[in-house]
Enzyme design. Structure first.
Site, PDB file in Angstrom:
ATOM      1  N   ASP A 159       0.841  -1.202   0.000  1.00 33.04           N
ATOM      2  CA  ASP A 159       0.000   0.000   0.000  1.00 33.04           C
ATOM      3  C   ASP A 159       0.879   1.256   0.000  1.00 33.04           C
ATOM      4  OD1 ASP A 159      -2.387  -1.676   0.411  1.00 33.04           O
ATOM      5  OD2 ASP A 159      -1.481  -2.031   2.355  1.00 33.04           O
ATOM      6  N   HIS A 187      -4.359  -3.439   6.536  1.00 35.34           N
ATOM      7  CA  HIS A 187      -4.199  -3.696   5.100  1.00 35.34           C
ATOM      8  C   HIS A 187      -5.561  -4.162   4.575  1.00 35.34           C
ATOM      9  CE1 HIS A 187      -2.886  -5.097   1.238  1.00 35.34           C
ATOM     10  NE2 HIS A 187      -3.293  -6.316   1.517  1.00 35.34           N
TER      11      HIS A 187
END
Ligand code: NDP
Length: 327
Positions: A159, A187
């Site tokens: 990410d 996440h």
């Protein structure tokens, strides 16, 4: 020359494994002077496919690849390992509730935590990639009472890297000009890619993009990038996930560059009002094989709301695995 270190990878015959193992063996993770012994764990039906991967690894004749151990037993695969990358996990299937998913993964990460506790190096560094990564890391950690809880981390680095690349694209600047982005939290789709401290060429990022784009486009593009790749490619983002795992472990082991931070999912110590114990994405610097949360950053009301929402989701996942008796 250095003596070899032992690196365990689970789900080693999977898609991420297929990219990850070759990069570890070539020295991308721990340095071009650090020999490695790969310890590869798979479930029994995947051992044949794993053997094919092992044949290819050998055929690369990597000078740094000192040996390969394969097993379907974590007590064998984790013996004396210095690093463990837990990639294999139970994917979410259609119609599965969060509790089902967490329960299925508990069946994987509880015994793996117990095995790490029993046989791994006392200094083992653990990275969980398999989803739901933060809570899987919590399960493994809570089943390894003899290891320091700080040895268990989860991957938010993909990410983080996606957040860099999206900002680079928007500003037309190279990725190397971008610093100090943070991925806070889980996440998952509640993650918060935070640009409030980020710089592009040393200048505040939020002075170079408009706020509307940041709040309404950027954050969701980063969070939904995995789905966009599945849509385009027909399968998931395995190579970039492997690359992020390499980045996470390399920075943890070898240190972050001066003046820069990265994002890691780590046990909260209560910093920034994040409930203690949750495995939560924080900005960290690393040196000497240890990570430190970057302290003293200003948190706006907008950030506070996003940071609390992703913490809330992780608290609910923790409640769920508590109910299941996994932690
Ligand atoms: P992948 O190698 O593609 O993915 C493995 C895990 O990584 C999944 O949980 C996946 O989550 C997660 N992941 C995290 N980030 C990403 C990302 N950006 N893109 C894609 N995946 C991401 O899965 P495969 O099915 O190819 O391989 C899994 C292997 O694991 C199989 O060989 C299986 O046999 C093995 N396995 C081994 C176990 C063990 O060693 N004990 C236990 C369970 C499985 P998501 O599902 O959300 O994409």
């Amino acid at each position: 020359t250095k003596s070899p270190v032992r690196v365990a990878v689970t789900g080693a015959a999977g898609q991420i494994g297929y990219s990850l193992l070759f990069r570890i063996a070539s020295g991308d993770m721990l340095g071009k002077d650090q020999p490695v012994i790969l310890h590869l764990l798979e479930i029994t039906p995947a051992l044949k496919a794993l053997n094919g991967v092992v044949m290819e690894l050998r055929d690369c004749a990597f000078p740094l690849l000192a040996d390969i151990v394969t097993s379907d037993d974590p007590m064998v695969a984790f013996k004396d390992v210095d690093y463990a990358l837990l990639v294999g996990a139970m994917p979410r299937k259609a119609g599965m509730e969060r509790g089902d998913l967490l329960g299925a993964n508990g069946g994987i990460f509880k015994p793996q935590g117990e095995a790490l506790n029993a046989v791994a190096s006392r200094d083992v560094k653990v990275l969980v990639v398999g989803n739901p990564a933060n809570t899987n890391a919590l399960i493994a950690q809570q089943n390894a009472p003899d290891l320091d809880p700080k040895q268990f981390t989860a991957m938010v680095r993909l990410d983080h890297n996606r957040a860099i690349s999206q900002l680079a694209e928007k500003t037309g600047k190279p990725v190397s000009s971008i610093q100090n982005i943070t991925i806070w939290g889980n996440h998952s789709s509640t993650q918060y890619p935070d640009l409030s401290q980020a710089t592009v060429d040393g200048q505040p990022a939020l002075e170079q993009v408009d706020r509307e784009w940041y709040e309404n486009s950027y954050i969701s593009t980063v969070a939904k990038r995995g789905a966009a790749i599945i849509e385009a490619r027909g399968s998931s983002s395995a190579a970039s996930a492997a690359s992020a795992a390499i980045d996470h472990m390399r920075d943890w082991a070898l240190g972050t560059p001066d003046g820069q931070w990265v994002s890691m999912g780590i046990p909260s110590d209560g910093s920034y009002g994040v409930p203690e114990g949750l495995i939560y994405g924080f900005p960290v610097t690393c040196s000497g094989g240890q990570y430190q949360i970057v302290q003293g950053l200003e948190v706006s009301d907008f950030s506070r709301g996003k940071m609390d929402a992703t913490a809330q989701e992780l608290s609910e996942e923790r409640d769920e695995v508590r109910k299941l008796g996994l932690v």
